[in-house]
Design an enzyme around this catalytic site. Structure first.
Site: not given
Ligand code: AQP
Length: 353
Positions: A122, A215, A218
């Site tokens: 990040k 992956k 968001k």
């Molecule tokens: N691509 C993914 N596949 C499976 N699980 C996923 N999770 C996130 N992306 C995937 C799971 O969703 C939960 C919430 O995640 P988060 O919102 O805390 O942040 P993150 O893991 O960093 O997810 P994002 O979508 O990538 O968000 P941003 O872009 O804001 O950082 C967790 O249980 C995560 O494992």
């Protein structure tokens, strides 16, 4: 002497309101959250304080953040979290998270945090410019879980390292304050549980539709990289149709997907949405070109994700009701958190007058 009950099975998990939740969040975590309500006491959090660890351009600003908190709440409910059984609330409403996180900032070691791959991803190349909040994000995550002395944490694969750190923090706290913990009446010296990651959703790592090596996320700028839970049928079909693939036909066994990350991802999504396995999917589609597979996947995704988006829109039509649900959840969460943070203060010696 603390009046806290003994540790018992309890689930905690959360998601960041940094934008619309997507298929990865759904298959990696939400499906499992819903399932665990049948067997456990569950607490589900919209982790708004985590959202602001990223640059403002990622989470938008105050109005966007408020909307995203309500949208995440609606997504949890539309996916099947039942607010009568489980608690839904937003993190910033329960001050104990921030208070315990401060104690954990003093427990976790710099070396531990330096190893966190999510910070490296990040922060990117410009580490000097990352917020200090992003660096200590895992300490706040440990506090989120341990404020409730939760024992099980359903998450996607990407959160495994953070959960190992939460266990290390719990263990070090229990060791550093062993005598005080025993004096508080916890004879075995285990004040905090070593929480178990539950990484068993139908697809624990869903990849971007544009790049099978990244992956689904968001905060990825391209909307075409993910299926949002709010996407309508046309948007879902369009994203699946335009998903990156290779020119070959699908193999008849999963072994044939090796070295083909995009194909592997789409087959994995199909299997997860249909409640089967990649083997079963390839039994039906082995030898087929993507021209045949993609429309079938698009129809399946519309069938499974479409109703969630429709329900979210219905719930979002009444923001006051969403705020009421969050207020109720926060009150219930505070009740559990208060004796835990009070006991932590007593153990550490932070005088309560
Ligand atoms: N691509 C993914 N596949 C499976 N699980 C996923 N999770 C996130 N992306 C995937 C799971 O969703 C939960 C919430 O995640 P988060 O919102 O805390 O942040 P993150 O893991 O960093 O997810 P994002 O979508 O990538 O968000 P941003 O872009 O804001 O950082 C967790 O249980 C995560 O494992």
């Amino acid at each position: 002497m603390s009046k806290l009950p003994a540790i018992s099975p309890r689930v905690f998990s959360g998601m960041q309101p940094t934008g619309a939740l997507h298929l990865g969040n759904y298959l990696g975590a939400l499906v499992q959250w819903v399932k665990m309500q049948d067997t456990h006491e569950c607490i589900y959090c919209v982790v708004d304080m985590h959202a602001i660890t990223q640059a403002r351009s990622v989470w938008g600003g105050p109005e966007e953040l408020r909307n995203a908190i309500r949208m995440s709440t609606a997504a949890y409910m539309a996916a099947g979290v039942d607010t009568k059984k489980s608690i839904i609330f937003n993190q910033s409403q329960v001050a104990a998270h921030a208070e315990l996180a401060w104690v954990f900032n003093c427990i976790a070691r710099m070396g531990w945090l330096n190893r966190m791959t999510q910070f490296k991803e990040k922060a990117g190349k410009d580490r000097e410019n990352a917020s200090t909040g992003l660096f200590i994000y895992p300490n706040l995550m440990a506090a989120d879980i341990l404020t409730y002395r939760a024992t099980h944490v359903p998450v996607g694969e990407d959160q495994k390292q953070h959960l190992e750190l939460a266990r290390d923090i719990a263990q070090k706290f229990n060791n550093d304050f062993h005598d005080e913990i025993v004096a508080e009446g916890f004879a075995d010296g285990d004040f905090f549980p070593l929480c178990e990651p539950v990484i068993t959703g139908p697809a624990t790592r869903v990849m971007s539709l544009r790049d099978g090596s990244r992956k689904m996320s968001k905060s990825e700028p391209s909307e075409m990289s993910r299926i949002n839970l709010t996407d309508d049928a046309d948007a879902i079909s369009n994203k699946v149709r335009k998903a990156r693939t290779d020119p070959d036909a699908l193999p008849s066994e999963p072994k044939g997907l090796e070295g083909r990350p995009e194909a592997q991802n789409l087959v994995g999504i199909y299997a997860a949405l249909s409640g089967t396995t990649p083997e079963a999917v390839l039994k039906d589609f082995g030898g087929a070109q993507f021209g045949k597979f993609k429309p079938a996947l698009a129809d399946l995704a519309v069938e499974k994700i479409g109703p969630i988006g429709a329900e979210m829109n219905r719930l979002l039509g009444d923001p006051a009701e969403i705020d009421r649900i969050l207020a109720d959840g926060s009150a219930r969460a505070r009740e559990i958190a208060a004796p835990v943070i009070d006991t932590v203060k007593d153990i550490v010696g932070l005088l309560r007058t």
